[in-house]
Scaffold this motif. Structure first.
Motif, PDB file in Angstrom:
ATOM      1  N   UNK B 187      46.081  33.668  44.124  1.00 39.89           N
ATOM      2  CA  UNK B 187      46.619  33.327  42.802  1.00 39.89           C
ATOM      3  C   UNK B 187      45.515  33.008  41.809  1.00 39.89           C
ATOM      4  N   UNK B 188      44.412  32.428  42.318  1.00 35.22           N
ATOM      5  CA  UNK B 188      43.344  32.008  41.417  1.00 35.22           C
ATOM      6  C   UNK B 188      42.287  33.089  41.202  1.00 35.22           C
ATOM      7  N   UNK B 189      42.458  34.254  41.832  1.00 34.53           N
ATOM      8  CA  UNK B 189      41.538  35.370  41.576  1.00 34.53           C
ATOM      9  C   UNK B 189      41.658  35.776  40.116  1.00 34.53           C
ATOM     10  N   UNK B 190      40.516  36.042  39.481  1.00 37.17           N
ATOM     11  CA  UNK B 190      40.595  36.422  38.062  1.00 37.17           C
ATOM     12  C   UNK B 190      41.022  37.881  37.909  1.00 37.17           C
ATOM     13  N   UNK B 191      41.576  38.204  36.745  1.00 37.94           N
ATOM     14  CA  UNK B 191      42.200  39.517  36.542  1.00 37.94           C
ATOM     15  C   UNK B 191      41.171  40.647  36.424  1.00 37.94           C
ATOM     16  N   UNK B 194      40.506  41.680  40.059  1.00 45.03           N
ATOM     17  CA  UNK B 194      41.627  42.482  40.566  1.00 45.03           C
ATOM     18  C   UNK B 194      41.494  43.936  40.118  1.00 45.03           C
TER      19      UNK B 194
END
Lengths: 377, 377
Positions: B187-191, B194
């Protein structure tokens, strides 16, 4: 009907006061209007009818922006268009207002064409189609008469050489969780769509980055785009730039009616009028589709009058008939029953065709001007 | 110790046979080796020692690629380096092998520097630092002697003008769900993180796109990068290009030892030897840190001999001592106890310093050649 307002879907009869609360916007009050009017008067211009009529109804940090302007710290404007079809009347008025701001404040405008947005969010759209509409849409924007010396088009895929690195600085500070909450992403959302908002944030600080100084930014936009800026405002300050200010407008309804068709949108099935529609098409569409606030029979209409609050023709005149007196007369005549629905439609048809005829002449000439507007890298 | 192999983390003692199954790779068998040897012989060259020693141990679709080559359908090579620090010996051998492939098959090489990757995946890294190492790393790659007429550097942020649009075509076909499964996003991975894999996919088909014809692609890479290509292979065929072929190598262990330090990685705390390390530093690091397979006492070592399977110095010679006879003699002498650990380290130190001394001379000259290698847009 419950309303939905996201950057990709606007449905139902929208309660704008509710949106102000939900999005955390400020209402444009009379004091602020009076202040803006002063800048206009100083240029020999009137307060814009979209402000007078509160179609631009909300803002963020506009007072701060004007304070900075008063200190000699000029802002720049940033607005945009995601190409996927022809320009219609639901787009034009936002940019006419943006041009008015450019003229009143004598400022630069950065106009983004995020040509990847619809590609990422619509399954069946390819870049060939988008490139076609990108070109068509740029002609419409140029035709509106923006100052070519102060207006810079940014096309995301073409200008990625200067934009992508800046978008990454934004992206690093937005978690999937935040993006999901703002845009409602799902497991099957593609990873480009998840990243996209980072690119939409870039023009809000790119001019500052390129000039190597902090320049305030004002974003005129329809209120459905607000989630992007809600997410990026905080990020942009973390990068060392001013939080962008913004000014939001409500939607021009589709021909089908205000309650069912709160925002004119060709992709959502409403009947729109395009800048490329000829006079006969405009006439036919309005006569056939424009939802009427008139009574069922001539007799009843003469007796009770029409309802301007639901009449689409009247509502469209709010956006495109600049003359308050004329508009008030139309309202009186229609509500009294003196003016019939067909006659009101005829007034709108004439108004729109007059505007579009002029627009198309300028649009033709715009083809030679593209190179003056597209930002040179 | 359980091992972990992802593009961003390699931990523990890696079982490569297990990876072949897990990742769905093909083992490079003797028949395939014999076939590659034929191409080398035709150029008056030997089969590369990294193939002879099965350090490049697995592949995807390499037989198909060679069949196409035999039909006159030449491939291009694609490999890369994500800059965030100096180049160390754990990187160099992959590119030496890549150069060998370029020479044997006389093909183009597209060398990607995804300068956004580490920026997105490491909290404290900024673009200023990355730009510094990008420049340093490019000098190392040039120093390896790639054919400047057939080698093209792609720097993601600099070449985004041609890469971003292609990355979007990839991104549209990868769901969050797929990316999450392949890379373990949270959830805390940055966009940006991704989205990133879309950019890593681009060089596998960009040359085809630019040439407007379908060209086979061969990617030599360390096996930890496989998840990227596992995801993008299918996507790339959906875009109308050949599935990229690949050839995978195992990791050069860190000085600390094979079991604890399966991949030399400066960011994961292992002691690495950098191309910029001078002779004294190389000597000191190897003498101080290289895990030894020798016995505790001179007497025991002379009697029982050393264990080459865990000795890091010996293992490094597998990567950098090309001469099989010499290597076999070293192995015999060490295992018999004739060669002491200090003597084995001395052999390695001399070998590495000899290589790095030559490398640094070429590296100095590389500064004037940058413009020949960076792809011109």
């Amino acid at each position: 009907m419950k309303s939905t307002v996201t950057p990709w879907e606007v449905k139902g009869n929208i309660n704008y006061d509710h949106l102000i609360n939900e999005f955390g916007l400020q209402k444009i009050d009379d004091e602020l209007l009076a202040r803006i009017e002063k800048y206009a008067k100083a240029k020999g211009m009137e307060l814009h009818h979209l402000l007078r009529r509160k179609i631009f109804f909300a803002h963020r940090d506009l007072k701060w922006l004007l304070d900075e302007y008063d200190k000699g710290n000029k802002f720049f404007l940033y607005t945009g268009r995601s190409p996927s079809g022809h320009i219609h009347l639901g787009h034009i008025f936002v940019w006419q207002f943006t041009k008015w701001l450019q003229d009143v404040f004598d400022v630069e405008l950065w106009f983004q064409f995020p040509d990847e947005e619809k590609f990422l969010f619509k399954d069946n759209l390819n870049f060939q189609d988008i490139d076609h509409y990108l070109n068509e849409n740029m002609l419409d924007v140029i035709a509106l008469g923006f100052n070519s010396k102060k207006t810079h088009f940014l096309i995301d895929t073409m200008h990625a050489g200067i934009m992508y690195k800046q978008a990454l600085r934004v992206a690093k500070k937005i978690t999937f969780s935040t993006a999901k909450a703002a845009f409602g992403f799902k497991r099957e959302t593609n990873i480009g769509a998840i990243f996209y908002t980072s690119m939409q944030a870039v023009p809000a600080f790119l001019p500052s980055f390129l000039a190597n100084k902090n320049i305030p930014c004002l974003i005129p936009h329809a209120v459905d785009q607000d989630p992007h800026f809600r997410v990026s405002r905080d990020v942009i300050t973390k990068l060392g730039y001013y939080k962008p200010s913004s000014i939001q407008c409500s939607f021009m309804p589709g021909l089908g009616g205000i309650e069912t068709d709160g925002k004119m949108s060709s992709s959502q099935g409403s009947v729109a009028i395009y800048t490329v529609d000829d006079n006969q098409t405009v006439k036919r569409k309005i006569n056939k589709y424009a939802f009427s606030g008139g009574k069922d029979t001539l007799e009843e209409h003469r007796k009770h009058g029409g309802d301007t609050s639901v009449d689409v023709s009247y509502n469209w005149l709010l956006f495109y008939e600049e003359d308050d007196k004329k508009l008030l007369q139309i309202k009186k005549d229609y509500e009294s029953g003196k003016l019939l629905s067909g006659e009101l439609k005829a007034i709108l048809i004439e108004k729109i065709n007059e505007m579009l005829n002029k627009h198309r002449i300028k649009r033709k000439k715009a083809k030679n001007k593209l190179k003056d507007y597209i930002y040179k890298i």
